[in-house]
Design an enzyme around this catalytic site. Sequence first.
Site, PDB file in Angstrom:
ATOM      1  N   ASP A   1      -0.206  -3.106  12.976  1.00  0.00           N
ATOM      2  CA  ASP A   1       0.227  -4.082  11.510  1.00  0.00           C
ATOM      3  C   ASP A   1       0.035  -5.059  11.711  1.00  0.00           C
ATOM      4  O   ASP A   1       1.242  -6.023  12.383  1.00  0.00           O
ATOM      5  CB  ASP A   1       1.536  -3.724  11.094  1.00  0.00           C
TER       6      ASP A   1
ATOM      7  N   THR B   1      -1.106   7.871  -0.866  1.00  0.00           N
ATOM      8  CA  THR B   1      -2.073   7.501  -1.686  1.00  0.00           C
ATOM      9  C   THR B   1      -2.641   7.097  -1.199  1.00  0.00           C
ATOM     10  O   THR B   1      -3.959   6.895  -1.442  1.00  0.00           O
ATOM     11  CB  THR B   1      -1.998   7.388  -3.445  1.00  0.00           C
TER      12      THR B   1
ATOM     13  N   ARG C   1       0.562  -0.974  -0.213  1.00  0.00           N
ATOM     14  CA  ARG C   1       0.125   0.184   0.081  1.00  0.00           C
ATOM     15  C   ARG C   1       0.963   1.655  -0.442  1.00  0.00           C
ATOM     16  O   ARG C   1       1.667   1.160   0.979  1.00  0.00           O
ATOM     17  CB  ARG C   1      -1.171  -0.011   1.325  1.00  0.00           C
TER      18      ARG C   1
ATOM     19  N   ASP D   1       3.771  -6.474  10.756  1.00  0.00           N
ATOM     20  CA  ASP D   1       4.899  -6.839  11.324  1.00  0.00           C
ATOM     21  C   ASP D   1       4.453  -7.378  12.708  1.00  0.00           C
ATOM     22  O   ASP D   1       5.888  -8.046  13.234  1.00  0.00           O
ATOM     23  CB  ASP D   1       4.922  -5.192  11.815  1.00  0.00           C
TER      24      ASP D   1
END
Length: 210
Positions: A201, A108, A104, A204
């Site tokens: 996340d 944006t 990602r 992670d």
Amino acid sequence: MSTVHLIDHPLVQHKLTLMRRKEASTNSFRRMLGELSTLMAYELTRDMPLQEIEIETPLETTTGKVIDGKKLVLVSILRAGNGFLDGMLNVVPGSRIGHIGLFRDPQTLQPVEYYYKMPDKMCERDAIVVDPMLATGNSAAAAVSHLKNRSQPKSIKFMCLLAAPEGIATLQAAHPDVDIYTAAIDRQLDDHGYILPGLGDAGDRIFGTK
């Protein structure tokens, strides 16, 4: 419009709560994800077609019903989707594996593809696309679009741990034929596109990279 299936089995919800805790170690997070994905796989495979075969028991010949795991493809959105695979393979060990590499763009929030690899004869196979987080929905929608345009599987389902309402809306708008399976629908996204309350996340936390 596609159906959103909330998998609210007590064991699923229990393990998800433990995974959300910020003090959960990489080892425990990874282990619970494997256990949880096994439990979720039972729900996703509930409507898989069966065929009858003839077998020999110790006493006589009979017929029994089996699924054809080789007709199922687990499609992992890299990298976090790989955390689902071992648990799901406990249920359907004959499954084939496909990978779609997307990241990602932090500015944006749009997905950028860097890898695509699928088994052959996808037109004969059912696909389950897996990614722990359905946040903005952009990566999931892009992955399903690539799968439809390049490989054209018989059917597609999407499985995630957590979904945000925004992600559900994006995926349903882009692919109203793809049912969504999730363990929780959280409140919203923050300004950076992360799910709240979420669990951080997922990549992670699975791989211990932060």
